[in-house]
Scaffold this active site. Structure first.
Site, mmCIF file in Angstrom:
data_model
loop_
_atom_site.group_PDB
_atom_site.id
_atom_site.type_symbol
_atom_site.label_atom_id
_atom_site.label_comp_id
_atom_site.label_asym_id
_atom_site.label_seq_id
_atom_site.Cartn_x
_atom_site.Cartn_y
_atom_site.Cartn_z
ATOM 1 N N TYR A 155 -8.616 5.336 -12.479
ATOM 2 C CA TYR A 155 -7.617 5.555 -11.432
ATOM 3 C C TYR A 155 -6.789 4.293 -11.179
ATOM 4 O O TYR A 155 -5.562 4.350 -11.080
ATOM 5 C CB TYR A 155 -8.329 6.000 -10.159
ATOM 6 C CG TYR A 155 -7.438 6.470 -9.036
ATOM 7 C CD1 TYR A 155 -6.806 7.710 -9.110
ATOM 8 C CD2 TYR A 155 -7.252 5.709 -7.895
ATOM 9 C CE1 TYR A 155 -6.007 8.171 -8.076
ATOM 10 C CE2 TYR A 155 -6.454 6.144 -6.858
ATOM 11 C CZ TYR A 155 -5.832 7.382 -6.951
ATOM 12 O OH TYR A 155 -5.035 7.831 -5.916
ATOM 13 N N LYS A 159 -2.784 4.012 -11.815
ATOM 14 C CA LYS A 159 -1.884 3.708 -10.703
ATOM 15 C C LYS A 159 -1.171 2.369 -10.905
ATOM 16 O O LYS A 159 -0.021 2.206 -10.470
ATOM 17 C CB LYS A 159 -2.655 3.725 -9.387
ATOM 18 C CG LYS A 159 -3.161 5.110 -8.993
ATOM 19 C CD LYS A 159 -2.023 6.108 -8.804
ATOM 20 C CE LYS A 159 -2.488 7.419 -8.183
ATOM 21 N NZ LYS A 159 -1.375 8.364 -7.953
#
Length: 250
Positions: A155, A159
């Site tokens: 993640y 991001k």
């Protein structure tokens, strides 16, 4: 404040619930016509129906943003319904957390593909339409996790990648009057967050580390997205707006 979004057409990915749904509603409240999209057809339909019940103009389209054919169908549906696309909010994404030694390749691919490949495919599809009309707004949803979170290598990487992706597109597309900006939310209290194991402990820890002293709400991100999508933000591009209540470190 009038944001100049009346009758603009906005696609918000992952807008059946959570931050995406709040963003779709904020844009609709400014007069935009909304394309609600989610990988789950029922969720997309329900999100669209919720906007229509309140008098907003919206359609719902099921799409897996990691598949080029689905994204092309999404674009075609938007143009067929509303004639153009002016705003794209790349919001689709999710977390599948694990320490690196326990993280499966499938969970790495699922998170990175949805966040990064999804933003790539949707942006690639929408740019020709925006360039032809010499007006466009792309708002990419990153996360405070771009700074790194333990147990979120997939993640955090995805991001963080959104920041570089947005910066490159801002340089590339400015001549076509298309702005590209990023929002990095902090800990936002969505239904999904409330269903996490040990939610109360996580919440208390987040609040203790946040100078503002509360969790974020989906409307906090939606308001920022509506501004960046607006006429008022026409001279802002390549920016990263942290909406974190002042929390940066883990």
């Amino acid at each position: 404040m009038q944001l100049g979004l009346q009758d603009k057409v906005a696609i918000v990915t992952g807008s059946g619930r959570g931050i995406g749904a709040a963003t779709a509603r904020a844009l609709a409240a400014e007069g935009a016509r909304i394309v609600v999209t989610d990988i789950d057809a029922d969720t997309a339909t329900a999100g669209c129906a919720a906007l229509q019940r309140d008098g907003f103009s919206a359609i719902g389209v099921a799409a897996d943003v990691t598949k080029a054919a689905d994204v092309e169908h999404l674009m075609q549906a938007a143009v067929a319904a509303f004639g153009s696309v002016h705003v794209l909010v790349n919001n689709a994404g999710f977390a599948r957390d694990a320490r690196i030694t326990r993280m499966s390749e499938a969970d790495w691919d699922a998170v990175v593909d949805t966040v990064l490949k999804g933003a790539f495919l949707c942006s690639k599809a929408v740019v020709p339409v925006m360039a032809a009309q010499h007006w466009g707004r792309i708002v990419n949803i990153s996360s405070r996790a771009h700074l790194g979170n333990p147990g979120q290598a997939n993640y955090s990487a995805a991001k963080a990648g959104i920041l570089g992706f947005s910066a490159a597109l801002a340089l590339e597309l400015g001549r076509d009057q298309i702005t590209v900006n990023t929002i990095a939310p902090g800990f936002i209290e969505t239904d999904g967050v409330r269903n996490l194991p040990h939610y109360q402990k996580i919440k208390d820890n987040a609040i203790a580390r946040t100078p503002i002293g509360r969790l974020g709400a989906p409307c906090d991100i939606a308001s920022a997205a509506a501004f960046l999508a607006s006429e008022a933000a026409g001279y802002i591009t390549g920016a990263v707006l942290h909406v974190t209540g002042g929390r940066y470190a883990t």
